[in-house]
Design a protein around this motif. Structure first.
Motif, mmCIF file in Angstrom:
data_model
loop_
_atom_site.group_PDB
_atom_site.id
_atom_site.type_symbol
_atom_site.label_atom_id
_atom_site.label_comp_id
_atom_site.label_asym_id
_atom_site.label_seq_id
_atom_site.Cartn_x
_atom_site.Cartn_y
_atom_site.Cartn_z
ATOM 1 N N CYS A 49 -26.767 22.558 12.288
ATOM 2 C CA CYS A 49 -27.455 21.738 13.285
ATOM 3 C C CYS A 49 -26.434 21.102 14.220
ATOM 4 O O CYS A 49 -25.301 20.817 13.828
ATOM 5 N N LEU A 50 -26.847 20.909 15.450
ATOM 6 C CA LEU A 50 -26.042 20.232 16.456
ATOM 7 C C LEU A 50 -26.902 19.150 17.074
ATOM 8 O O LEU A 50 -28.024 19.410 17.502
ATOM 9 N N VAL A 51 -26.386 17.930 17.114
ATOM 10 C CA VAL A 51 -27.115 16.812 17.709
ATOM 11 C C VAL A 51 -26.562 16.563 19.102
ATOM 12 O O VAL A 51 -25.351 16.466 19.296
ATOM 13 N N ILE A 52 -27.459 16.484 20.094
ATOM 14 C CA ILE A 52 -27.019 16.263 21.474
ATOM 15 C C ILE A 52 -27.776 15.092 22.089
ATOM 16 O O ILE A 52 -28.873 14.736 21.659
ATOM 17 N N GLY A 53 -27.154 14.503 23.110
ATOM 18 C CA GLY A 53 -27.799 13.429 23.853
ATOM 19 C C GLY A 53 -28.294 13.954 25.185
ATOM 20 O O GLY A 53 -29.168 14.801 25.252
ATOM 21 N N GLY A 54 -27.667 13.475 26.260
ATOM 22 C CA GLY A 54 -28.085 13.907 27.588
ATOM 23 C C GLY A 54 -27.513 15.240 28.012
ATOM 24 O O GLY A 54 -27.894 15.774 29.056
ATOM 25 N N GLY A 55 -26.568 15.787 27.239
ATOM 26 C CA GLY A 55 -25.981 17.087 27.569
ATOM 27 C C GLY A 55 -25.012 17.046 28.739
ATOM 28 O O GLY A 55 -24.748 18.067 29.374
ATOM 29 N N TYR A 56 -24.441 15.852 29.008
ATOM 30 C CA TYR A 56 -23.572 15.723 30.180
ATOM 31 C C TYR A 56 -22.132 16.130 29.912
ATOM 32 O O TYR A 56 -21.409 16.453 30.836
ATOM 33 N N ASN A 57 -21.688 16.070 28.697
ATOM 34 C CA ASN A 57 -20.290 16.391 28.403
ATOM 35 C C ASN A 57 -20.231 17.622 27.504
ATOM 36 O O ASN A 57 -19.442 17.688 26.569
ATOM 37 N N GLN B 189 -18.934 12.445 44.395
ATOM 38 C CA GLN B 189 -20.219 12.993 44.825
ATOM 39 C C GLN B 189 -20.022 14.466 45.157
ATOM 40 O O GLN B 189 -19.773 14.835 46.307
ATOM 41 N N VAL B 190 -20.130 15.332 44.156
ATOM 42 C CA VAL B 190 -19.765 16.737 44.338
ATOM 43 C C VAL B 190 -20.942 17.616 44.751
ATOM 44 O O VAL B 190 -20.743 18.739 45.214
ATOM 45 N N GLY B 191 -22.169 17.156 44.556
ATOM 46 C CA GLY B 191 -23.317 17.849 45.108
ATOM 47 C C GLY B 191 -23.858 19.028 44.329
ATOM 48 O O GLY B 191 -24.840 19.636 44.730
ATOM 49 N N TYR B 192 -23.235 19.404 43.216
ATOM 50 C CA TYR B 192 -23.699 20.529 42.407
ATOM 51 C C TYR B 192 -23.699 20.124 40.933
ATOM 52 O O TYR B 192 -22.999 19.186 40.533
ATOM 53 N N PRO B 193 -24.480 20.829 40.092
ATOM 54 C CA PRO B 193 -24.475 20.513 38.654
ATOM 55 C C PRO B 193 -23.060 20.539 38.077
ATOM 56 O O PRO B 193 -22.284 21.462 38.341
ATOM 57 N N ASN B 194 -22.729 19.516 37.297
ATOM 58 C CA ASN B 194 -21.392 19.412 36.732
ATOM 59 C C ASN B 194 -21.451 18.576 35.462
ATOM 60 O O ASN B 194 -22.462 17.944 35.165
ATOM 61 N N ALA B 195 -20.356 18.564 34.726
ATOM 62 C CA ALA B 195 -20.281 17.800 33.476
ATOM 63 C C ALA B 195 -19.347 16.607 33.614
ATOM 64 O O ALA B 195 -18.844 16.092 32.629
ATOM 65 N N GLY B 196 -19.110 16.156 34.844
ATOM 66 C CA GLY B 196 -18.135 15.096 35.053
ATOM 67 C C GLY B 196 -16.729 15.669 34.966
ATOM 68 O O GLY B 196 -16.507 16.864 35.194
ATOM 69 N N SER B 197 -15.766 14.834 34.646
ATOM 70 C CA SER B 197 -14.380 15.296 34.541
ATOM 71 C C SER B 197 -14.286 16.376 33.470
ATOM 72 O O SER B 197 -14.645 16.148 32.319
ATOM 73 N N PHE B 198 -13.785 17.547 33.847
ATOM 74 C CA PHE B 198 -13.745 18.673 32.908
ATOM 75 C C PHE B 198 -12.528 18.587 31.994
ATOM 76 O O PHE B 198 -12.586 18.983 30.831
ATOM 77 N N PHE B 199 -11.414 18.038 32.515
ATOM 78 C CA PHE B 199 -10.183 17.936 31.735
ATOM 79 C C PHE B 199 -9.772 16.472 31.572
ATOM 80 O O PHE B 199 -10.017 15.642 32.454
ATOM 81 N N LYS B 200 -9.127 16.175 30.454
ATOM 82 C CA LYS B 200 -8.580 14.838 30.224
ATOM 83 C C LYS B 200 -7.358 14.637 31.113
ATOM 84 O O LYS B 200 -6.634 15.584 31.426
ATOM 85 N N ASN B 201 -7.128 13.392 31.487
ATOM 86 C CA ASN B 201 -5.902 13.078 32.209
ATOM 87 C C ASN B 201 -4.725 13.103 31.239
ATOM 88 O O ASN B 201 -4.755 12.424 30.214
ATOM 89 N N PRO B 202 -3.678 13.879 31.538
ATOM 90 C CA PRO B 202 -2.489 13.856 30.679
ATOM 91 C C PRO B 202 -1.803 12.497 30.783
ATOM 92 O O PRO B 202 -2.065 11.727 31.718
ATOM 93 N N PRO B 203 -0.924 12.156 29.843
ATOM 94 C CA PRO B 203 -0.205 10.884 29.915
ATOM 95 C C PRO B 203 0.523 10.737 31.255
ATOM 96 O O PRO B 203 1.217 11.652 31.704
ATOM 97 N N ASN B 204 0.305 9.603 31.892
ATOM 98 C CA ASN B 204 0.999 9.265 33.144
ATOM 99 C C ASN B 204 0.748 10.269 34.273
ATOM 100 O O ASN B 204 1.608 10.477 35.135
ATOM 101 N N ASN C 280 -11.096 17.854 39.586
ATOM 102 C CA ASN C 280 -11.290 17.863 38.135
ATOM 103 C C ASN C 280 -12.752 18.055 37.765
ATOM 104 O O ASN C 280 -13.130 17.893 36.606
ATOM 105 N N PHE C 281 -13.585 18.371 38.721
ATOM 106 C CA PHE C 281 -14.977 18.697 38.455
ATOM 107 C C PHE C 281 -15.160 20.207 38.637
ATOM 108 O O PHE C 281 -14.839 20.743 39.704
ATOM 109 N N LEU C 282 -15.658 20.879 37.614
ATOM 110 C CA LEU C 282 -16.056 22.274 37.744
ATOM 111 C C LEU C 282 -17.566 22.280 37.933
ATOM 112 O O LEU C 282 -18.296 21.704 37.130
ATOM 113 N N VAL C 283 -18.031 22.933 38.978
ATOM 114 C CA VAL C 283 -19.438 22.823 39.354
ATOM 115 C C VAL C 283 -20.131 24.178 39.321
ATOM 116 O O VAL C 283 -19.498 25.233 39.429
#
Length: 299
Positions: free
Chosen positions: A60-68, A214-229, A257-260
């Motif tokens: 089983c997999l539990v999901i919320g809004g499916g944004y990330n 405001q990217v205008g297309y379906p996306n999951a927010g920031s796709f990659f984490k910011n590396p240190p510094n 950093n948004f893949l759309v």
């Protein structure tokens, strides 16, 4: 239901969908089918269903809004459990508020604004639900959700467990929970403030997001984490990847950093594009990017 694990749904009151395409339940609008998708009506029904899956060794997999979340094209075997019905918000004495995991960030911010409680205004700029925000210690502009957390209630094979926020291990876009643990409820310690002042701060966070993301297309927010510094978007931009496409997936022209999803994208398109971004950034800067988006499903 003629699935071999149909007995776990005996007495289930919520909605059940068989062979449900998960593209309709994720912000990226891609993903294959789940064998069964279940929508428990409340926390008790969620607890019973989760226990049944554990007892009968049903995936089983539990999901919320499916944004990330990025679900592969072959979908998910077993049961996908949605937390959308867990949407209670309760004010408690001492400027505290108890929030179930399915509550959207925007709804919680509005509730707190009306109640004159400050500390989570920054969530107005972050899409998704509270459960997802906690699972990744969401934040922006120097704020993180874990800073306001008093305690967290999770669901695991042993049932419900409440843990004080100070006893949790967390960091940048990271919360360490036991394997399989599902966030179902959180207790926040907030500060009383003038609702008008809170409204001003909320508007400022919303405007910052509108200007920069405001990217205008379906996306999951920031796709990659910011590396240190460093900033992931700067590294992607420096590698000349802004606007790069694979199939229907694109590195956003507004925020690198948004893949759309420009239309008709598949999960495979996003995975190929993400791999290309990581390869080019590593070659150009020597930095290995790490996905912030959770990737699940059958290979």
């Amino acid at each position: 239901m003629d699935r071999p694990y149909g007995t776990i749904f005996k007495g289930f009151r919520g909605r059940l969908l068989e062979d449900e395409p998960l593209a309709g339940h994720t912000a990226l609008k891609v993903g294959g089918k789940a064998d069964v998708m279940a929508f428990p009506e409340d926390l008790d029904e969620l607890r019973q269903l989760y226990a049944g899956c554990c007892e009968q060794s049903v995936k089983c997999l539990v999901i919320g809004g499916g944004y990330n979340l990025l679900v592969r094209d072959n979908g998910l075997r077993g049961v996908v459990i949605s937390l959308k019905k867990l949407k209670a918000v309760e004010r408690l004495p001492g400027n505290r508020v108890k929030v179930q995991a399915g509550v959207s960030n925007q709804r919680l911010v509005k509730c707190l604004e009306l109640e004159g409680l400050s500390g989570l205004e920054f969530l107005s700029g972050i899409p998704g639900s509270i459960g997802g925000a906690l699972a990744m210690n969401a934040g922006c502009h120097g704020h993180e959700i874990m800073a306001a957390l008093e305690s967290l209630t999770t669901l695991g094979a042993g049932g419900l467990q409440e843990t004080a926020g100070r006893d949790l291990e967390y960091g940048y876009r990271f919360l360490n929970l036991a394997e399989g643990a599902v966030i179902v409820e959180a207790l926040f310690q907030l500060t009383a403030d003038d609702p008008t002042a809170i409204s001003v701060r909320v508007a400022e966070f919303i405007e910052k997001r509108r200007v920069s993301q405001q990217v205008g297309y379906p996306n999951a927010g920031s796709f990659f984490k910011n590396p240190p510094n460093a900033s992931a978007w700067r590294l992607i931009d420096a590698a000349g990847l802004r606007g790069t496409t694979v199939g229907g997936a694109q590195v956003s022209e507004q925020h690198a950093n948004f893949l759309v999803n420009r239309g008709g994208a598949t999960a495979h398109d996003f995975l190929e594009l993400a791999a290309l971004v990581k390869e080019r950034v590593r070659a150009q800067s020597g930095v290995v990017l790490e996905e912030e988006v959770r990737i699940v499903g059958e290979e």
